[in-house]
Design a protein around this motif. Sequence first.
Motif, short mmCIF file in Angstrom:
data_model
loop_
_atom_site.label_atom_id
_atom_site.label_comp_id
_atom_site.label_asym_id
_atom_site.label_seq_id
_atom_site.Cartn_x
_atom_site.Cartn_y
_atom_site.Cartn_z
N LEU A 38 47.41 71.78 16.52
CA LEU A 38 47.18 73.10 15.99
C LEU A 38 46.11 73.88 16.79
CD1 LEU A 38 47.37 72.81 12.03
CD2 LEU A 38 49.37 73.31 13.63
N GLY A 39 45.10 72.95 17.09
CA GLY A 39 44.09 73.51 17.99
C GLY A 39 44.60 73.74 19.40
N ILE A 40 45.50 72.96 19.82
CA ILE A 40 46.15 73.14 21.31
C ILE A 40 46.74 74.30 21.44
CG2 ILE A 40 47.67 71.94 23.04
CD1 ILE A 40 46.64 69.45 21.83
N GLY A 41 47.53 74.63 20.19
CA GLY A 41 48.34 75.80 20.24
C GLY A 41 47.71 77.11 20.29
N LEU A 42 46.43 77.04 19.53
CA LEU A 42 45.72 78.19 19.30
C LEU A 42 44.81 78.31 20.66
CD1 LEU A 42 44.19 77.38 15.92
CD2 LEU A 42 45.32 79.77 16.49
N SER A 43 44.64 77.05 21.32
CA SER A 43 43.75 77.33 22.70
C SER A 43 44.63 77.95 23.64
CB SER A 43 43.41 75.85 23.26
OG SER A 43 42.32 75.37 22.19
N LYS A 44 46.16 77.36 23.59
CA LYS A 44 47.03 78.24 24.63
C LYS A 44 47.13 79.53 24.42
CE LYS A 44 49.17 73.83 26.46
NZ LYS A 44 50.26 73.40 27.22
N LEU A 45 46.94 80.01 23.21
CA LEU A 45 46.89 81.52 23.10
C LEU A 45 45.85 82.18 23.37
CD1 LEU A 45 48.73 81.55 19.36
CD2 LEU A 45 49.83 81.89 21.64
N GLY A 46 44.71 81.53 23.89
CA GLY A 46 43.54 82.01 24.56
C GLY A 46 42.26 82.05 23.44
N LEU A 47 42.46 81.33 22.31
CA LEU A 47 41.36 81.35 21.30
C LEU A 47 40.43 79.96 21.77
CD1 LEU A 47 43.82 82.66 19.74
CD2 LEU A 47 42.30 82.15 17.67
N THR A 48 39.31 80.07 21.15
CA THR A 48 38.69 78.80 21.52
C THR A 48 38.01 78.34 19.95
OG1 THR A 48 36.43 80.20 21.77
CG2 THR A 48 37.51 79.61 23.73
N GLY A 49 37.75 77.14 19.80
CA GLY A 49 37.28 76.69 18.79
C GLY A 49 36.83 75.15 18.58
N ILE A 50 36.86 74.61 17.20
CA ILE A 50 36.44 73.49 16.87
C ILE A 50 37.75 72.59 16.11
CG2 ILE A 50 34.75 71.93 15.72
CD1 ILE A 50 32.92 74.25 15.94
N GLY A 51 37.85 71.21 16.44
CA GLY A 51 38.78 70.64 15.45
C GLY A 51 38.04 69.19 14.96
N LEU A 52 37.98 69.22 13.77
CA LEU A 52 37.45 68.20 12.99
C LEU A 52 38.56 67.13 12.26
CD1 LEU A 52 34.66 70.25 11.10
CD2 LEU A 52 34.44 69.33 13.31
N ASP A 53 37.88 65.89 12.12
CA ASP A 53 38.70 64.95 11.57
C ASP A 53 38.07 63.83 11.10
OD1 ASP A 53 42.33 64.38 11.44
OD2 ASP A 53 40.86 62.92 10.83
N ILE A 54 38.03 63.18 9.78
CA ILE A 54 37.28 62.46 9.25
C ILE A 54 37.74 60.79 10.07
CG2 ILE A 54 36.87 63.39 7.19
CD1 ILE A 54 39.01 61.46 5.68
N ASP A 55 38.60 60.81 10.61
CA ASP A 55 39.30 59.48 11.29
C ASP A 55 38.89 59.43 12.84
OD1 ASP A 55 40.54 57.22 12.45
OD2 ASP A 55 42.23 57.42 11.26
N PRO A 56 37.85 58.63 13.25
CA PRO A 56 37.39 58.53 14.62
C PRO A 56 38.78 58.28 15.64
CG PRO A 56 36.07 57.31 13.02
CD PRO A 56 36.99 57.54 12.32
N GLN A 57 39.66 57.43 15.07
CA GLN A 57 40.64 57.19 15.91
C GLN A 57 41.53 58.48 16.40
OE1 GLN A 57 41.06 54.38 18.06
NE2 GLN A 57 39.07 54.14 17.44
N ALA A 58 41.57 59.41 15.24
CA ALA A 58 42.54 60.77 15.52
C ALA A 58 41.78 61.54 16.49
CB ALA A 58 42.55 61.48 13.93
N VAL A 59 40.35 61.80 16.45
CA VAL A 59 39.63 62.12 17.33
C VAL A 59 39.91 61.75 18.77
CG1 VAL A 59 37.39 63.11 18.26
CG2 VAL A 59 37.87 63.12 15.66
#
Length: 286
Positions: free
Chosen positions: A160-181
Amino acid sequence: MSTLLKIEFTIPEQVADEAGVFIASKVPHGWEETPAGDGRKFTLYLEDHPLGHEMVKEFQARFPESDVTWSERESEDWAMAWKDFFVPVNCGESFRIYPPWLDDGDSEHTHIVIEPKMAFGTGHHPTTSLCLATIGRLAQAGTIAKGQTFLDLGTGSGILGIGLSKLGLTGIGLDIDPQAVVCAVENLEANGVSGSMSLAVGSIDCVEQDRTFDLVVANILSGPLIEMAGEILPRVRPGGSLVLSGILADKQSDAVAEAYARRGLGEPQRFVEGEWICLVWENLRD
């Protein structure tokens, strides 16, 4: 050498959606769904063999009409196993998800490249495609736009964050699983958006308390969405939008909507795909 447990469930079409919900509750990553006569076949791979066998027992007890088989394959063949069935998937009118080894030349969609991993989303699950389709609709309507900011709570593989970034937005992605990050970092690099999105291990409480965003998207589970309503809502900037998913349409959506209504929000827009629903509030005010 470690092995993967390959499990195949074949189920009548009339209960296939219910079976998909059951599998989603047990398995955090993607799986294959293909037509099988008058039914549907689900194929998935697990590292945790005891979990897999327990899941098979539960599935057979809940769906006695199903046909279930399992076998083992070497873990080094995981990538090849994905290549057997991973195909591009369209998410609404705006986005198309590809594995790195496959590009069919489509030029009508914004491309998101995702390396399939054993524990994280590939974009094939309805909750992810619902969120991406919703993001596309918000962009087409001008509700979100280049230069705005986002918070992606429960980022997983970062889709989702990649999709938003490709639309020109900037932001933060959070996940409680270190391997997901770790997985998300790789996918950001593959999509050339590492400079548009930062990642962190943790939940919403690790963001500065006074920081707000033009868009907050949370594709997690209904329970945490309800429990964290008082923390999620203040993160939406006045005039911003909120997108919540990971919610069963007929069992959980009203409870989630009510939790946010108690904090001053009106009725959300509701977008449904199969058993799942995405709740959307636009242009929120203080």
